[in-house]
Design a protein around this motif. Structure first.
Motif, PDB file in Angstrom:
ATOM      1  N   ASP A 446       1.055  -1.365   0.359  1.00 41.91           N
ATOM      2  CA  ASP A 446      -0.238   0.321   0.134  1.00 41.91           C
ATOM      3  C   ASP A 446       0.761   1.143   0.063  1.00 41.91           C
ATOM      4  OD1 ASP A 446      -2.130   1.221  -0.091  1.00 41.91           O
ATOM      5  OD2 ASP A 446      -2.445   1.582   1.991  1.00 41.91           O
ATOM      6  N   ARG A 447       1.231   1.287  -1.063  1.00 42.94           N
ATOM      7  CA  ARG A 447       2.438   2.377  -1.239  1.00 42.94           C
ATOM      8  C   ARG A 447       1.796   4.128  -0.907  1.00 42.94           C
ATOM      9  NH1 ARG A 447       6.005   3.320  -6.707  1.00 42.94           N
ATOM     10  NH2 ARG A 447       8.167   4.887  -5.557  1.00 42.94           N
ATOM     11  N   PRO A 448       2.388   4.637   0.605  1.00 43.50           N
ATOM     12  CA  PRO A 448       2.284   5.822   0.419  1.00 43.50           C
ATOM     13  C   PRO A 448       2.207   7.230  -0.086  1.00 43.50           C
ATOM     14  CG  PRO A 448       3.758   5.121   1.880  1.00 43.50           C
ATOM     15  CD  PRO A 448       3.819   3.291   0.909  1.00 43.50           C
ATOM     16  N   PRO A 449       2.184   8.175  -0.378  1.00 43.77           N
ATOM     17  CA  PRO A 449       2.463   9.603  -0.851  1.00 43.77           C
ATOM     18  C   PRO A 449       3.387   9.730  -0.746  1.00 43.77           C
ATOM     19  CG  PRO A 449       0.187   9.587   0.092  1.00 43.77           C
ATOM     20  CD  PRO A 449       0.808   8.339   0.515  1.00 43.77           C
ATOM     21  N   SER A 450       4.184   9.555   0.500  1.00 38.96           N
ATOM     22  CA  SER A 450       4.937   9.714   1.244  1.00 38.96           C
ATOM     23  C   SER A 450       6.640   9.012   0.560  1.00 38.96           C
ATOM     24  CB  SER A 450       5.743   9.122   2.815  1.00 38.96           C
ATOM     25  OG  SER A 450       5.212   8.302   2.784  1.00 38.96           O
ATOM     26  N   ASP A 451       6.346   7.756   0.001  1.00 39.91           N
ATOM     27  CA  ASP A 451       6.889   7.064  -0.712  1.00 39.91           C
ATOM     28  C   ASP A 451       7.650   7.308  -1.909  1.00 39.91           C
ATOM     29  OD1 ASP A 451       9.445   4.326  -0.391  1.00 39.91           O
ATOM     30  OD2 ASP A 451       7.408   3.833  -1.709  1.00 39.91           O
ATOM     31  N   ALA A 452       6.789   9.256  -2.533  1.00 38.70           N
ATOM     32  CA  ALA A 452       7.156   9.025  -4.277  1.00 38.70           C
ATOM     33  C   ALA A 452       8.606   9.821  -4.112  1.00 38.70           C
ATOM     34  CB  ALA A 452       5.904  10.295  -3.686  1.00 38.70           C
ATOM     35  N   ARG A 453       8.777   8.936  -5.317  1.00 40.15           N
ATOM     36  CA  ARG A 453      10.573   9.884  -5.636  1.00 40.15           C
ATOM     37  C   ARG A 453      10.680  10.679  -6.799  1.00 40.15           C
ATOM     38  NH1 ARG A 453      13.027   3.174  -6.155  1.00 40.15           N
ATOM     39  NH2 ARG A 453      14.428   4.593  -5.722  1.00 40.15           N
ATOM     40  N   ALA A 454      11.833  11.425  -6.441  1.00 36.18           N
ATOM     41  CA  ALA A 454      12.146  12.180  -7.345  1.00 36.18           C
ATOM     42  C   ALA A 454      12.651  11.482  -9.120  1.00 36.18           C
ATOM     43  CB  ALA A 454      13.786  13.269  -7.399  1.00 36.18           C
ATOM     44  N   TYR A 455      13.262  12.116  -9.874  1.00 39.01           N
ATOM     45  CA  TYR A 455      13.154  11.414 -11.028  1.00 39.01           C
ATOM     46  C   TYR A 455      14.463  10.954 -11.492  1.00 39.01           C
ATOM     47  CZ  TYR A 455       8.843  14.947 -10.991  1.00 39.01           C
ATOM     48  OH  TYR A 455       7.939  15.476 -10.622  1.00 39.01           O
ATOM     49  N   PRO A 456      14.261  10.145 -12.411  1.00 40.32           N
ATOM     50  CA  PRO A 456      15.921   9.347 -12.880  1.00 40.32           C
ATOM     51  C   PRO A 456      16.556  10.401 -13.365  1.00 40.32           C
ATOM     52  CG  PRO A 456      13.947   7.654 -13.378  1.00 40.32           C
ATOM     53  CD  PRO A 456      13.312   9.541 -13.245  1.00 40.32           C
ATOM     54  N   THR A 457      16.289  10.963 -14.405  1.00 37.83           N
ATOM     55  CA  THR A 457      16.963  12.592 -14.870  1.00 37.83           C
ATOM     56  C   THR A 457      16.764  13.169 -15.141  1.00 37.83           C
ATOM     57  OG1 THR A 457      16.115  11.673 -17.480  1.00 37.83           O
ATOM     58  CG2 THR A 457      17.788   9.975 -16.512  1.00 37.83           C
ATOM     59  N   ALA A 458      17.180  14.076 -15.846  1.00 40.63           N
ATOM     60  CA  ALA A 458      16.686  15.975 -15.936  1.00 40.63           C
ATOM     61  C   ALA A 458      15.535  15.794 -17.329  1.00 40.63           C
ATOM     62  CB  ALA A 458      17.392  16.825 -16.436  1.00 40.63           C
ATOM     63  N   ARG A 459      15.723  14.565 -17.596  1.00 37.70           N
ATOM     64  CA  ARG A 459      14.588  14.608 -19.192  1.00 37.70           C
ATOM     65  C   ARG A 459      13.575  14.273 -18.572  1.00 37.70           C
ATOM     66  NH1 ARG A 459      16.640  17.125 -23.231  1.00 37.70           N
ATOM     67  NH2 ARG A 459      18.943  16.656 -23.629  1.00 37.70           N
ATOM     68  N   TRP A 460      13.239  13.061 -17.082  1.00 41.18           N
ATOM     69  CA  TRP A 460      12.749  12.025 -17.224  1.00 41.18           C
ATOM     70  C   TRP A 460      11.238  13.295 -16.800  1.00 41.18           C
ATOM     71  CZ3 TRP A 460       9.521   8.511 -18.289  1.00 41.18           C
ATOM     72  CH2 TRP A 460      10.147   7.226 -18.815  1.00 41.18           C
ATOM     73  N   ARG A 461      12.258  14.100 -15.817  1.00 42.44           N
ATOM     74  CA  ARG A 461      11.964  15.030 -14.774  1.00 42.44           C
ATOM     75  C   ARG A 461      10.697  16.209 -15.940  1.00 42.44           C
ATOM     76  NH1 ARG A 461      13.386  20.069 -13.774  1.00 42.44           N
ATOM     77  NH2 ARG A 461      15.910  19.257 -14.490  1.00 42.44           N
ATOM     78  N   LYS A 462      11.617  16.325 -17.399  1.00 43.25           N
ATOM     79  CA  LYS A 462      10.711  17.478 -17.727  1.00 43.25           C
ATOM     80  C   LYS A 462       9.687  16.889 -18.580  1.00 43.25           C
ATOM     81  CE  LYS A 462      10.676  21.760 -19.787  1.00 43.25           C
ATOM     82  NZ  LYS A 462      11.048  22.641 -19.213  1.00 43.25           N
ATOM     83  N   LEU A 463       9.746  15.759 -19.349  1.00 34.34           N
ATOM     84  CA  LEU A 463       8.957  14.733 -19.745  1.00 34.34           C
ATOM     85  C   LEU A 463       7.083  14.895 -18.492  1.00 34.34           C
ATOM     86  CD1 LEU A 463       7.558  13.114 -21.926  1.00 34.34           C
ATOM     87  CD2 LEU A 463       8.550  11.299 -20.611  1.00 34.34           C
ATOM     88  N   LEU A 464       7.623  14.049 -17.039  1.00 36.56           N
ATOM     89  CA  LEU A 464       5.891  13.482 -16.491  1.00 36.56           C
ATOM     90  C   LEU A 464       5.576  15.236 -16.051  1.00 36.56           C
ATOM     91  CD1 LEU A 464       8.350  11.164 -14.453  1.00 36.56           C
ATOM     92  CD2 LEU A 464       6.424  10.594 -16.236  1.00 36.56           C
ATOM     93  N   ALA A 465       6.627  16.309 -15.686  1.00 36.04           N
ATOM     94  CA  ALA A 465       6.079  17.717 -15.056  1.00 36.04           C
ATOM     95  C   ALA A 465       5.430  17.958 -16.016  1.00 36.04           C
ATOM     96  CB  ALA A 465       7.245  18.168 -14.824  1.00 36.04           C
ATOM     97  N   LEU A 466       5.662  17.725 -17.275  1.00 35.14           N
ATOM     98  CA  LEU A 466       4.226  18.248 -18.435  1.00 35.14           C
ATOM     99  C   LEU A 466       3.347  18.011 -18.399  1.00 35.14           C
ATOM    100  CD1 LEU A 466       7.067  20.096 -21.176  1.00 35.14           C
ATOM    101  CD2 LEU A 466       5.432  21.056 -19.825  1.00 35.14           C
ATOM    102  N   LEU A 467       3.782  16.265 -17.826  1.00 37.45           N
ATOM    103  CA  LEU A 467       2.528  15.513 -18.299  1.00 37.45           C
ATOM    104  C   LEU A 467       1.591  15.573 -17.169  1.00 37.45           C
ATOM    105  CD1 LEU A 467       1.090  13.763 -19.837  1.00 37.45           C
ATOM    106  CD2 LEU A 467       2.330  11.836 -18.322  1.00 37.45           C
ATOM    107  N   ALA A 468       1.847  16.063 -15.341  1.00 40.23           N
ATOM    108  CA  ALA A 468       1.298  16.541 -14.481  1.00 40.23           C
ATOM    109  C   ALA A 468       0.273  17.941 -14.837  1.00 40.23           C
ATOM    110  CB  ALA A 468       2.164  16.800 -13.996  1.00 40.23           C
ATOM    111  N   ASP A 469       1.049  18.093 -15.429  1.00 42.70           N
ATOM    112  CA  ASP A 469       0.324  19.915 -15.771  1.00 42.70           C
ATOM    113  C   ASP A 469      -0.582  19.697 -17.054  1.00 42.70           C
ATOM    114  OD1 ASP A 469       1.695  21.128 -14.318  1.00 42.70           O
ATOM    115  OD2 ASP A 469       2.853  21.838 -15.708  1.00 42.70           O
ATOM    116  N   ASP A 470      -0.013  18.498 -17.472  1.00 37.70           N
ATOM    117  CA  ASP A 470      -1.268  18.586 -19.132  1.00 37.70           C
ATOM    118  C   ASP A 470      -2.067  17.404 -19.326  1.00 37.70           C
ATOM    119  OD1 ASP A 470      -3.396  18.913 -20.816  1.00 37.70           O
ATOM    120  OD2 ASP A 470      -2.145  19.537 -22.573  1.00 37.70           O
ATOM    121  N   PRO A 471      -2.081  16.245 -18.547  1.00 30.74           N
ATOM    122  CA  PRO A 471      -2.356  14.716 -18.363  1.00 30.74           C
ATOM    123  C   PRO A 471      -2.948  14.484 -19.272  1.00 30.74           C
ATOM    124  CG  PRO A 471      -4.129  15.325 -16.404  1.00 30.74           C
ATOM    125  CD  PRO A 471      -2.982  16.576 -17.378  1.00 30.74           C
ATOM    126  N   GLU A 472      -3.220  14.588 -20.630  1.00 25.10           N
ATOM    127  CA  GLU A 472      -3.964  14.176 -22.120  1.00 25.10           C
ATOM    128  C   GLU A 472      -3.682  12.676 -22.295  1.00 25.10           C
ATOM    129  OE1 GLU A 472      -2.467  16.636 -25.586  1.00 25.10           O
ATOM    130  OE2 GLU A 472      -3.334  18.249 -24.964  1.00 25.10           O
TER     131      GLU A 472
END
Length: 526
Positions: A446-472
């Motif tokens: 039962d994975r809690p929110p506190s178990d959330a992790r940062a992104y593997p690389t800067a490019r993964w971060r950019k991809l997922l951050a944009l997706l979170a803003d606009d989850p098409e």
């Protein structure tokens, strides 16, 4: 020799002598040359740095070649064509979704970058590197940052400059092999004295103005916010743990130090016009301080190759006396290398190369067009960024096809983010076990929110951050499908049954946690 002047009846001069005018014009041209001219050795260092940065960038991207640039990844070509139709048509990397085809383009780009670094067929290597880099960026716009935009523009500016004039295999080859190499093995003093002239013109001014425009634009954006003028911005940035680089977590949480860093960086940005306006030691000191600051960012922040790109962009600003010292320091090793290369190329240089009249005419026309093209690009560069900042009204024809503000240089401006952003990518196996779909290690059932992790690389971060803003869904579904395959590779034996993806935001001021489910998928539907 008499100097004739024109005076009014009252004895005041109404004109200047032709000699005085020529002297003033000569002084003006000399002053302009000192500020907008570039030492050919600085261009050589700039060229080598660009080649190395391209190689590092390709190596880092290759870790996620399948994920970011193939049909089995997060952005299949069909999705790219729907979202960015022009990019899909122009990108060579979008011609095939097979990882082997994309890997071949990576290999060609690496060869071109290596040739650029050593100065072999420099103009061709620069052009090939520029085309393949633009193609690679067009293949997946969702993983790009400001450094990528700057790199492609620096390559474009470098294409118009004589990057291979010094410290290159091209220079050795043009010199005529062993005999010329022996002539060049002169005293360091003679060699330095003959190399202090700058290359000056609109082409060499282009990379200089580009860098200053980036700094000034960013300074204007930062001054429009509240965090930078208040001295709070750097402290806010280092509160964002998802941005921490290798040593980011070791930065002391001491407000006076971080406040000084905020004002220090802002002062450097505001003073950046001195990179062109100043000369000598002041210019060298400012360029050196900015370079050191960028390299230190690479240790503290997860920003990919942005720091290396920015450092490379500063090399043309260093004046001749810096390169005099560099050349003296490396002279013995350089002489040995030059002689060795000269001996190997003697067979190729004993027979003079011939060039047909039509080819020579084409080369002459291209050379004549370079200053004009560079001047046009200079005007366009300044005008575009003026429109992006709102300092110049955007003409209707431009506004109808593009928004200059979308391409602004607003890194951490006007204010840094106030939320720490993480991701929960959870894969569930048929046995009910759970693993992190991005990292591959086991996680709580039962994975809690506190178990959330940062992104593997800067490019993964950019991809997922944009997706979170606009989850098409058109973009979420391919990502979930790729996470199924990624998690399956971690778990083995096709055991992954489903994946889910959530974005977690933590307010750094209040600690409030917000969770947004981006999607889930059955990996092995019955």
């Amino acid at each position: 020799m008499a100097i004739v002047t024109t005076a009014d009846p009252a004895g005041g001069d109404t004109g200047r002598s032709p000699l005085a005018s020529r002297f003033s014009a000569s002084r003006f041209r000399a002053a302009l040359r000192r500020r907008l001219g570039v030492d050919p050795r600085a261009l050589a260092a700039f060229r080598a740095a660009l080649g190395v940065v391209l190689l590092v960038d390709l190596a880092l991207r290759a870790r996620n070649l399948t994920a970011f640039y193939t049909d089995a990844g997060v952005l299949p070509r069909a999705t790219l064509a729907e979202t960015y139709p022009l990019a899909a048509r122009l990108s060579l990397h979008a011609l095939s979704g097979d990882p082997r085809a994309v890997a071949l383009l990576f290999l060609v780009a690496a060869v071109a970058a290596a040739a650029l670094a050593v100065g072999h067929r420099t103009r061709v290597a620069t052009a090939v590197s520029l085309v393949l880099l633009a193609s690679l960026q067009a293949r997946n716009p969702f993983v790009l940052n400001a450094g990528d935009v700057l790199l492609v523009r620096l390559l474009g500016a470098g294409l118009l400059c004589p990057l291979g004039a010094r410290w290159s295999l091209d220079a050795v080859r043009r010199g005529g092999g062993v005999a010329a190499a022996a002539d060049r093995v002169a005293s360091s003093t003679d060699r330095v004295a003959s190399s202090t002239d700058r290359v000056a013109g609109s082409a060499t001014a282009l990379p200089l103005v580009l860098v200053v425009v980036v700094y000034v634009s960013n300074a204007v954006e930062k001054l429009r916010g509240t965090a930078w003028p208040a001295g709070e911005a750097v402290e806010r940035v280092f509160r964002l743990t998802y941005l921490h680089g290798p040593l980011g977590g070791l930065v002391p949480e001491w407000s006076p130090l971080l406040t000084a860093a905020t004002y220090g960086w802002l002062a450097l940005l505001v003073a950046s016009p001195l990179l062109i306006a100043a000369v000598g030691w002041l210019r060298a000191a400012l360029a050196g301080t900015l370079l050191a600051a960028h390299l230190s960012m690479a240790l503290g922040l997860q920003i990919g190759v942005f720091s290396a790109i920015s450092a490379a962009a500063l090399l043309p600003f260093f004046p001749p006396f810096v390169w005099d010292r560099v050349e003296r320091a490396v002279a013995p090793a350089a002489d040995r290398l030059r002689s060795a290369v000269g001996r190997r190329s003697v067979a190729a240089t004993t027979a003079p190369a011939t060039e047909s009249e039509p080819l020579r005419a084409v080369r002459d026309r291209a050379a004549a067009a370079v200053p004009v093209l560079a001047a046009v690009l200079l005007v366009a560069l300044v005008a575009w960024n003026g429109m992006a900042l709102g300092l110049v009204e955007t003409p209707d024809p431009v506004a109808s096809v593009a928004d200059p503000a979308e391409g602004g240089w607003d890194m951490f401006a006007p204010n840094p983010p106030s939320t720490d952003a993480f991701v929960l990518a959870t894969a569930t196996t048929a046995d009910g076990d759970r693993i992190d779909a991005l990292y591959g290690d086991p996680v709580a059932r039962d994975r809690p929110p506190s178990d959330a992790r940062a992104y593997p690389t800067a490019r993964w971060r950019k991809l997922l951050a944009l997706l979170a803003d606009d989850p098409e869904p058109a973009r979420v579904d391919p990502l979930l499908a790729h996470l199924c395959d990624r998690a399956d590779a971690f778990a083995g034996d096709g055991r992954v049954a489903s994946v889910s993806l959530s974005a977690v935001e933590v307010d750094v001021e209040t600690g409030e946690t917000r969770i947004e489910t981006l999607g889930s998928r059955e990996c092995r539907p019955e």
